[in-house]
Scaffold this motif. Structure first.
Motif, mmCIF file in Angstrom:
data_model
loop_
_atom_site.group_PDB
_atom_site.id
_atom_site.type_symbol
_atom_site.label_atom_id
_atom_site.label_comp_id
_atom_site.label_asym_id
_atom_site.label_seq_id
_atom_site.Cartn_x
_atom_site.Cartn_y
_atom_site.Cartn_z
ATOM 1 N N VAL A 142 -2.461 -7.432 -2.402
ATOM 2 C CA VAL A 142 -2.166 -8.267 -1.229
ATOM 3 C C VAL A 142 -3.266 -9.282 -0.941
ATOM 4 O O VAL A 142 -3.127 -10.111 -0.048
ATOM 5 N N ARG A 143 -4.355 -9.224 -1.712
ATOM 6 C CA ARG A 143 -5.425 -10.219 -1.559
ATOM 7 C C ARG A 143 -5.192 -11.428 -2.472
ATOM 8 O O ARG A 143 -5.980 -12.368 -2.470
ATOM 9 N N GLY B 140 -3.199 7.329 15.336
ATOM 10 C CA GLY B 140 -4.475 7.997 15.571
ATOM 11 C C GLY B 140 -5.117 8.316 14.229
ATOM 12 O O GLY B 140 -5.019 7.539 13.282
ATOM 13 N N ALA C 53 0.833 -1.213 0.000
ATOM 14 C CA ALA C 53 0.000 0.000 0.000
ATOM 15 C C ALA C 53 0.864 1.259 0.000
ATOM 16 O O ALA C 53 0.617 2.205 0.748
ATOM 17 N N ARG D 174 -13.542 9.564 3.540
ATOM 18 C CA ARG D 174 -14.529 9.349 4.605
ATOM 19 C C ARG D 174 -15.152 10.680 5.025
ATOM 20 O O ARG D 174 -16.350 10.761 5.271
ATOM 21 N N LEU E 162 -8.891 9.021 4.401
ATOM 22 C CA LEU E 162 -9.590 9.794 5.445
ATOM 23 C C LEU E 162 -10.390 10.916 4.791
ATOM 24 O O LEU E 162 -11.534 11.176 5.157
ATOM 25 N N CYS F 27 1.274 -2.554 5.259
ATOM 26 C CA CYS F 27 0.506 -1.320 5.500
ATOM 27 C C CYS F 27 -0.914 -1.380 4.958
ATOM 28 O O CYS F 27 -1.788 -0.645 5.390
ATOM 29 N N GLY G 42 -0.897 7.813 1.072
ATOM 30 C CA GLY G 42 -1.057 7.776 2.522
ATOM 31 C C GLY G 42 0.228 7.407 3.254
ATOM 32 O O GLY G 42 1.333 7.767 2.840
ATOM 33 N N GLY H 72 -4.695 -1.749 4.128
ATOM 34 C CA GLY H 72 -5.869 -1.925 4.967
ATOM 35 C C GLY H 72 -7.008 -1.044 4.498
ATOM 36 O O GLY H 72 -6.792 -0.091 3.737
ATOM 37 N N TYR I 165 -13.625 -2.926 11.103
ATOM 38 C CA TYR I 165 -12.274 -2.350 11.159
ATOM 39 C C TYR I 165 -11.592 -2.671 12.483
ATOM 40 O O TYR I 165 -10.459 -3.183 12.514
#
Ligand code: NAD
Length: 254
Positions: free
Chosen positions: A63-64, A187, A13, A197, A194, A85, A17, A87, A156
């Motif tokens: 990664v899957r 955090g 990943a 979201r 993000l 990393c 990010g 996710g 999650y």
């Protein structure tokens, strides 16, 4: 700063990010970096952002995909570091999480680590035995999970708690063979997902204020607040640290 000179590290990943920031930070610290992601175009822009493109290799890796992970591993030099990393944040309670959503999160956030470890651990252990320096695995967990429960983070939090359990198990199994394994627990970090979201919320401005409000230091973390911890954990400076869940959370869990 911690040095990764002479080390080769694989990062999943790494296109955006924290994975991307960590890839660039590892290059700055002297590592050779294999940066992987499913986003080929974003990976291709990494080289222009580092003064050390000669130590960067990029590879498309889902990664899957167990076979793809094994196939890439077979082409790699011996690794000294692995940063798992990849996710995904599923939003919602158990009642919002159908079987497909459960399976997807468990697969991407947890089983992916099983895939990578199975593929690269034998080589890492052999290299640790050869060099006498510890090999290091860093697994991306979160402050959300077994450390603290958050609303609407059912799948999650479940997966990130599993990452901490997986991390401690690997740490315990290989502590005498020079392999360290730690979980990183950030955090709220300002990253592309993000922002997605926040923008998906009914009131994005309020959603951003809410995310900031839960950070006692009064701001979101930046990826550059997190990458130095990845470099440190991958480095020999962290040689006595294994099996830990390290929080970099701006004070949320004080
Ligand atoms: P991000 O979520 O913006 O980017 C995720 C990256 O993962 C993307 O580049 C994407 O292409 C890649 N990816 C998705 N599916 C993949 C697959 N099947 N194979 C390989 N790569 C795949 O980045 P981020 O927010 O820095 O999140 C990275 C990790 O940090 C995740 O595990 C996330 O759960 C965790 N985390 C994030 C936060 C946060 O606030 N952002 C906090 C704690 C933990």
């Amino acid at each position: 700063p911690a040095s990764l000179a002479g080390k080769t590290v694989l990062i999943t990943a790494a296109a955006q990010g924290m994975g991307r920031a960590s890839a660039l930070a590892c290059l700055s610290a002297g590592a050779s970096v294999i940066a992987t992601d499913i986003q080929a175009e974003a990976l291709a822009t990494l080289a222009a952002e580092t003064p050390h493109p000669e130590r960067l290799r990029t590879a498309v890796l889902d990664v899957r995909d167990t076979a793809a992970v094994a196939a890439l591993a077979a082409t790699l030099p011996p690794l000294h570091g692995l940063f798992n990393c990849a996710g995904y944040v599923h939003s919602g309670t158990v009642l919002d999480c159908d079987e497909a959503a459960w399976d997807f999160s468990m697969d991407l956030n947890v089983k992916s680590m099983w895939r990578l470890l199975r593929a690269v651990l034998p080589g890492m252990l052999a290299e640790a035995a050869r060099t006498g320096n510890s090999a290091s695995v860093v697994n991306m967990a979160s402050m959300a999970g077994s450390i603290k429960g958050f609303p609407n983070r059912f799948a999650y939090g479940t997966t990130k708690a599993a990452v901490i359990g997986l991390t401690k198990a690997v740490a315990a199994d290989f502590v005498k063979q020079g392999l360290r394994c730690n979980a990183l627990c950030p955090g709220t970090v300002d990253t592309p997902s993000l922002r997605e979201r926040i923008n998906a919320a009914p009131d994005p401005a309020q959603a951003e204020r809410d995310f900031i409000a839960r950070q006692p230091m009064g701001r979101l973390a930046s990826v550059d607040d997190i990458a130095p911890m990845v470099v440190f954990l991958l480095s020999d400076d962290a040689r006595l640290i294994t099996g830990q869940a390290l929080l970099v959370d701006g004070g949320v869990t004080i």
